[in-house]
Design a protein around this motif. Structure first.
Motif, PDB file in Angstrom:
ATOM      1  N   UNK A 164      -6.265  -9.462 -10.572  1.00 13.85           N
ATOM      2  CA  UNK A 164      -7.486  -9.387 -10.288  1.00 13.85           C
ATOM      3  C   UNK A 164      -8.011  -8.014  -9.997  1.00 13.85           C
ATOM      4  N   UNK A 165      -7.118  -7.214  -9.228  1.00 19.58           N
ATOM      5  CA  UNK A 165      -7.641  -5.911  -8.877  1.00 19.58           C
ATOM      6  C   UNK A 165      -7.404  -5.016 -10.159  1.00 19.58           C
ATOM      7  N   UNK A 166      -6.307  -5.075 -11.083  1.00 19.74           N
ATOM      8  CA  UNK A 166      -5.847  -4.166 -11.966  1.00 19.74           C
ATOM      9  C   UNK A 166      -6.857  -4.166 -13.129  1.00 19.74           C
ATOM     10  N   UNK A 167      -7.468  -5.354 -13.373  1.00 21.05           N
ATOM     11  CA  UNK A 167      -7.992  -5.802 -14.536  1.00 21.05           C
ATOM     12  C   UNK A 167      -9.217  -4.702 -14.859  1.00 21.05           C
ATOM     13  N   UNK A 168      -9.663  -4.471 -13.747  1.00 17.92           N
ATOM     14  CA  UNK A 168     -11.039  -3.473 -14.031  1.00 17.92           C
ATOM     15  C   UNK A 168     -10.617  -2.042 -13.916  1.00 17.92           C
ATOM     16  N   UNK A 169      -9.551  -1.704 -13.282  1.00 16.02           N
ATOM     17  CA  UNK A 169      -9.011  -0.473 -13.335  1.00 16.02           C
ATOM     18  C   UNK A 169      -8.595  -0.173 -15.022  1.00 16.02           C
ATOM     19  N   UNK A 170      -7.644  -1.063 -15.193  1.00 17.03           N
ATOM     20  CA  UNK A 170      -7.286  -0.682 -16.694  1.00 17.03           C
ATOM     21  C   UNK A 170      -8.303  -0.892 -17.847  1.00 17.03           C
ATOM     22  N   UNK A 171      -9.123  -1.848 -17.490  1.00 19.96           N
ATOM     23  CA  UNK A 171     -10.411  -1.882 -18.645  1.00 19.96           C
ATOM     24  C   UNK A 171     -10.969  -0.580 -18.547  1.00 19.96           C
ATOM     25  N   UNK A 172     -11.159  -0.076 -17.332  1.00 19.79           N
ATOM     26  CA  UNK A 172     -12.077   1.268 -17.110  1.00 19.79           C
ATOM     27  C   UNK A 172     -11.307   2.602 -17.557  1.00 19.79           C
ATOM     28  N   UNK A 173     -10.008   2.509 -17.521  1.00 18.86           N
ATOM     29  CA  UNK A 173      -9.230   3.730 -17.539  1.00 18.86           C
ATOM     30  C   UNK A 173      -8.587   3.838 -19.318  1.00 18.86           C
ATOM     31  N   UNK A 174      -7.879   2.742 -19.220  1.00 21.23           N
ATOM     32  CA  UNK A 174      -7.183   2.648 -20.636  1.00 21.23           C
ATOM     33  C   UNK A 174      -7.856   2.045 -21.976  1.00 21.23           C
ATOM     34  N   UNK A 175      -8.685   0.906 -21.715  1.00 20.42           N
ATOM     35  CA  UNK A 175      -9.337   0.544 -22.684  1.00 20.42           C
ATOM     36  C   UNK A 175     -10.234   1.421 -23.541  1.00 20.42           C
TER      37      UNK A 175
END
Lengths: 187, 613
Positions: A164-175
């Protein structure tokens, strides 16, 4: 013997971190807490601390995600189960570290996965814990079963929270970076 | 490089915002060992006599020792060496925490900080990466908040030193904090950081410390722990920590009470002593890498300070902010301890300053008008707490007290100097010399001023069988104790394990040899202690201090205690001078306390290569 696990009685931790020094010096031959398999967390202002260490899960996430099949379950001579990394097979992809909900896998030098191996049945951290915080205790089959169930449930819960927490961060940074890579293929 | 060392210092120039690694020759490390010994060598080479303690030319050093970061009992100490704002001479102050280990994990035996940053900065060190960061948003903040900021924003496991408002405002009792409640308390180290616009410094290293024989170190620790557990002193100290000392000093008649007017404070017993503190202890705590765990977390359980939590209070705070101010309300002492730690102020000097002001107030030398309305009667903890804040911020009457008792007495005149309890501008700690005369020597000749940590004579005169009320053999006794501590402070270990386990210099030599692979005997270490103490003496002589500064207030020489074992006894200045003369002689110094050419020649200082940065 044959069912011993590391037990932490956190109320007894004094924050001396001798466990880290004992672990790193016996495993690495030098005092290097950065490479200790057991890590003490805490807050000196609030006056608490406690060691954290690999739980030797019955159904380890680290093992499940390892693409090189470098992580496997084994046991000490006395039969205490633990999770081991085969250094020769490890490719240093760090998927295990990403997967472990308990932060129990560290990497060095640069690429090798390292984790607690119970010192093959005689954990140094326990030997140098003078205030009865770290213990290496035999569990009954029943207690062991109960513990495994609880850890399994906690793993599920932790995975949900992490995702839940990582989803947004990963989307924002790596995607976005990844998208750019695809664009480069279509001129 | 020798095992246990990194063989390098990190020089940080705050003016230019540059840093560079400076190698230390192995021959220097072998001769000076580390910590106090190495610090003396570096002070001699690097700090010019004309340097203003609060000017950019002063050097601020943070040093480790060969045992730092190993598992040796309480090898987590660091020491700060700099020119003293309190005395104008040599200053070193110890604290514990993570910074000495992290320095070594980063590859340095010490940090040498010069210059002055144009604007407030904090410095971060991660192995060879040194960062200078704007600290304007942290300036004015308490030490706790700043340390938490570094742990959150730099690294949760970093070693960090920080000053509070007292250091920023250049108080001579401004200290340098580490791990929130641990302080390099004495002599104004915090003011030196403040003068350099350096709010905080944090280190995190990823390397390790190689030792010659790790297995031996492991086995020494296990043996020492077994001895500690079986020792009655060890058991008692583990249970009660330093508050137990109050139950030793009170019956001995050396517990500072009402600005050293008395040596006993009946109200302390059961309230602000071992039992008082044990009642509110919530958890045992330890310094990094130490099995003694003599520290404790306490929490106030009722009253106006309910919920307040600190690591402490230690004996010195109970004495100087308790009995010395006739305060027997433990929660108020805890509040004072918390304030001092957060404001970055030495609880010892702060306690003596307030005690002195209280005595002046009660004698009518100070009025309510002078104090800005504060009723500074003994026992008034509300006034004491208010004054602590005013001092740290240099506001109102606090700005006057911020100068320390030496200068306060100079302003008052009227014979107040007789009971301004300091030596060389450094306020007295918690042992009244009149109840055990060895401390009279210790306080007067300790290089940084009145200090209990370079020798602790009560070990012999109260806990041992040495007659406390004689001058006989006291100089020799103090030299023995000082040399032992000098060795521990060069290895850089805490001097508590030595007393509590107990450990002899032989035991420490065993650790040093296991770490370095060398073969030091206890005599080798005692010789180095003699050398170090003479070098530090040379430093103080070069700074302009003389035997005239090796003295104590008249109260100690002429007044006797109203009660207790020392009732009716006076040391007398002649007796004091006799002990001091013996001390000089045994050190190989002349009658004025200047090391003789013969003594200096013995240590071959002129053959050393000078360390340059």
């Amino acid at each position: 013997m044959g069912n011993r696990v590391l037990v932490i009685k956190e109320e007894n931790c004094t924050g001396c971190r001798l466990c880290e020094l004992a672990c790193s010096s016996s495993k690495e031959g030098i005092f290097i807490p950065e490479r200790s398999r057991v890590k003490v967390i805490g807050d000196a202002l609030e006056g608490w601390s406690q060691p954290t260490v690999c739980l030797q899960c019955e159904d380890p996430m680290c093992m499940a995600v390892c693409p090189a099949e470098a992580i496997f379950k084994t046991a000490t001579e006395d039969g205490d189960p633990f999770v081991q990394v085969d250094k020769d097979k490890c490719i240093g992809c760090r998927r295990c570290s990403t997967a472990c909900p308990f932060g129990a896998i560290i990497f060095f030098p640069k690429s090798m996965a390292v984790k607690c191996d119970l010192c093959y049945g005689a954990p140094k951290c326990v030997e140098f814990c003078f205030y009865d915080c770290l213990h290496f205790l035999e569990l009954s089959n029943k207690a062991s079963e109960k513990r495994n169930k609880k850890i399994s449930a906690l793993t599920k819960k932790a995975c949900k929270e992490i995702s839940d927490r990582e989803l947004f961060r990963r989307r924002a940074i790596f995607s976005p970076v990844a998208s750019k890579t695809s664009r480069q293929g279509h001129h | 490089m020798l095992s246990g060392y990194k063989g390098a210092l990190l020089h940080i120039d705050l003016t230019k915002k540059t840093s560079k690694c400076v190698p230390i020759p192995e021959i220097i490390l072998r001769k000076y060992i580390g910590g106090r010994g190495l610090g003396a060598k570096l002070y001699w080479d690097l700090i010019p006599p004309e340097a203003d303690p609060l000017g950019p030319e002063n050097v601020f050093m943070v040093l480790s020792g060969p045992l730092s970061g190993t598992m040796a009992p309480c090898g987590c100490k660091h020491l700060i060496v700099t020119k003293s704002p309190a005395s104008g001479g040599w200053l070193e102050s110890y604290s514990s925490g993570l910074i000495s280990s992290e320095m070594k994990f980063s590859g340095y035996d010490g940090l040498v900080i010069t210059g002055k940053a144009e604007k407030p900065v904090y410095v971060t060190i991660k192995d060879d990466a040194v960062g200078f960061h704007d600290a304007r948003h942290l300036w004015g903040k308490g030490a706790f908040e700043v340390e938490s900021y570094l742990k959150t924003n730099f690294h949760p496991d970093c070693g960090v030193i920080t000053i509070g408002p007292a250091g920023e405002n250049l108080l001579k009792c401004g200290c340098v904090g580490s791990e929130y409640f641990r302080k390099a308390g004495r002599g104004g180290t915090g003011a030196v950081m403040g003068s350099k616009n350096l709010k905080s410094l944090a280190v995190k290293g990823s390397g390790g410390i190689a030792c010659a024989d790790i297995i031996k170190i492991h086995s020494l620790i296990k043996d020492n722990y077994r001895d500690f557990k079986e020792s009655p002193v060890g058991k008692a100290r583990h249970r009660y920590g330093t508050p137990l000392t109050l139950n030793i000093t009170h019956p001995a008649g050396m517990l500072p009470t009402r600005n050293f007017s008395a040596g006993q404070y009946e109200e302390a017993i059961g309230k602000i002593d071992k039992d008082g503190v044990a009642d509110i202890t919530i958890r045992q705590r330890a310094c990094y890498g130490c099995f003694l765990s003599c520290s404790r977390m306490t929490q106030v359980s009722e009253g106006i300070f309910e919920g307040l939590k600190i690591e402490g209070p230690e004996y010195e705070t109970l004495a100087m902010l308790g009995s010395n101010l006739a305060i027997d309300y433990l929660p108020a002492i805890i509040k004072a301890n918390y304030l001092c730690d957060d404001l970055g102020m030495d609880t010892i000097s702060a306690g003596v300053i307030i005690g002195f002001a209280m005595e002046c107030y009660e004698r009518g030398i100070l009025t309510k008008e002078d104090t800005g309305g504060l009723e500074l009667s003994f026992g008034n903890y509300e006034a004491a707490l208010e004054l602590l804040k005013l001092m740290a911020h240099r506001e109102g009457f606090g700005a006057f007290c911020a100068k320390g008792v030496k200068e306060m007495a100079r302003s008052f005149g009227q014979g107040t100097g007789d009971f301004a309890m300091h030596s060389k501008g450094l306020e007295f700690p918690g042992y009244d010399p009149r109840a055990a005369w060895g401390s009279a020597i210790t306080y007067s000749v300790t290089p940084r001023g009145a200090c209990h940590r370079r020798a602790w004579p009560p070990a012999k005169e109260v806990l041992g069988d040495v007659n406390p009320f004689t001058t006989e053999g006291k100089a020799e006794m103090v030299i023995g104790l000082m040399n032992e501590n000098s060795i521990m402070h060069s290895l850089v270990v805490c001097d508590m394990p030595g007393k509590f386990i107990p450990l002899s210099v032989d035991d420490w030599a065993a650790y040093l040899n296991a770490v370095t692979g060398l073969d030091y005997s206890d005599q080798d270490l005692f010789d180095r202690a003699e050398m170090t103490e003479t070098l530090i003496r040379r430093i103080n002589i070069r700074e302009g201090l003389t035997s005239k500064d090796d003295t104590l207030p008249v109260r100690v020489f002429e007044e006797s205690h109203p009660g207790g074992p020392s009732k009716g006894k006076v040391i007398g200045k002649d007796n004091f001078l006799k002990m001091r003369a013996e001390y000089y002689l045994l050190r190989g110094w002349d009658t004025k306390g200047v090391p003789t050419d013969e003594t200096i020649g013995k240590f071959k200082f002129d053959e050393d290569q000078a360390v340059t940065i």
